[in-house]
Design a protein around this motif. Structure first.
Motif: not given
Ligand code: SIN
Length: 284
Positions: A214-219, A225-228, A221-222
């Motif tokens: 994941g990304i810190k401080d993000m849900k 898409p960035i990681l994808k 589902e937010e």
């Protein structure tokens, strides 16, 4: 890259992106300082080096690794009985899982991920079992200014759950000959998504798809898409090279600016390697 002079070794770039074959170094010997220094410079310039026709024992492979720094003892994979700094990556013909089968950088789920990894081929299938590498400097540099600025502010969350947790595919696939432990750390480790190479100062993406949680401080589902996007972007063919192994090949890759992928396309055949991992620092 082109203007670096080498006297003791020959450096043959393998692709426009990264990777070079090195000739003129017998890694089983105690290398003189100039040869070692040239290999180190080639490593920083090309990010992954391939040495063919080597005859290494676990001890001589570990001794070469120690020239770069202290060696890491893998948290979940058992070492060889007579060489505590070396472990075997083996896929038997009946095994369903191939170690490293997905884009990743080694030990990114730990506080201090690996500096570099040395993989030595003992037995390779007649075809298949190649390893791919991607240059995360190029991946970073190809992003727009806006994307670079946004990523520079983000912190990635890394976890070993997908690779060593109780639900990891390797424990579900069926036969697994390697002695891999399931005692994973449930905690998540934080690293910047953009890091600076500690030796060259060059920036790169720091992205280990198999370990991204994941990304810190993000849900979730937010972040998804960035990681994808980053996963697809980092694996663009223009940033990659591919190693066709031979018995006696050693690959040495820089985990601080590359990711790699062990291709599982040799079902029913055997592949056996010895791995040595050089300890790294906390990414910044
Ligand atoms: C690894 O990720 O350490 C293994 C790579 C390979 O076996 O090609």
């Amino acid at each position: 890259m082109a203007d670096i002079a080498f006297e003791r070794i020959e450096v043959r770039p393998l692709a426009g992106s990264l990777g070079a074959e090195i000739a003129g170094a017998d890694l089983a010997k105690d290398l003189d300082n100039q040869t070692f220094d040239e290999i180190h410079r080639a490593f920083l310039a090309h990010h992954v080096l391939f040495f063919h026709d080597q005859a290494l024992t676990p001890q001589s492979q570990a001794a070469f690794g120690r020239r770069f720094g202290p060696l890491n003892r893998h948290p979940y994979v058992k070492p060889l009985p007579d060489a505590p700094d070396v472990f075997a990556i083996v896929k038997e013909p009946e095994d369903a899982h191939h170690f490293g089968n997905g884009w990743h950088t080694d030990l990114s789920y730990t506080e201090k991920p690996a500096y570099g990894t040395m993989l030595y081929a003992l037995e390779v299938p007649p075809y298949g079992g190649d390893t791919m590498f991607t240059n995360l400097h190029l991946a970073y540099e190809a992003l727009s200014d806006g994307m670079q600025k946004m990523l520079a502010k983000l912190t990635g969350l890394y976890s070993n759950a997908r690779t060593y947790g109780p639900n990891a595919q390797r424990f579900k696939d069926g036969v697994l000959s390697m002695a891999v432990s399931q005692q994973f750390e449930p905690g998540r480790v934080e690293h910047p998504l953009v890091r600076t190479h500690p030796e060259t100062g060059r920036k790169s993406l720091y992205f280990s798809e198999l370990h991204m949680a994941g990304i810190k401080d993000m849900k979730d589902e937010e972040a998804a898409p960035i990681l994808k996007f980053l996963a697809q972007h980092a694996a663009r063919p223009e940033f990659t090279c591919r190693l066709r192994w031979r018995k006696g090949s050693l690959a040495f890759w820089d985990n601080r600016c590359t990711a790699h992928y062990a291709i599982d396309d040799f079902q029913g055949m055997r592949r056996a390697m010895h791995r040595v991992t050089v300890e790294g620092d906390r990414p910044f």
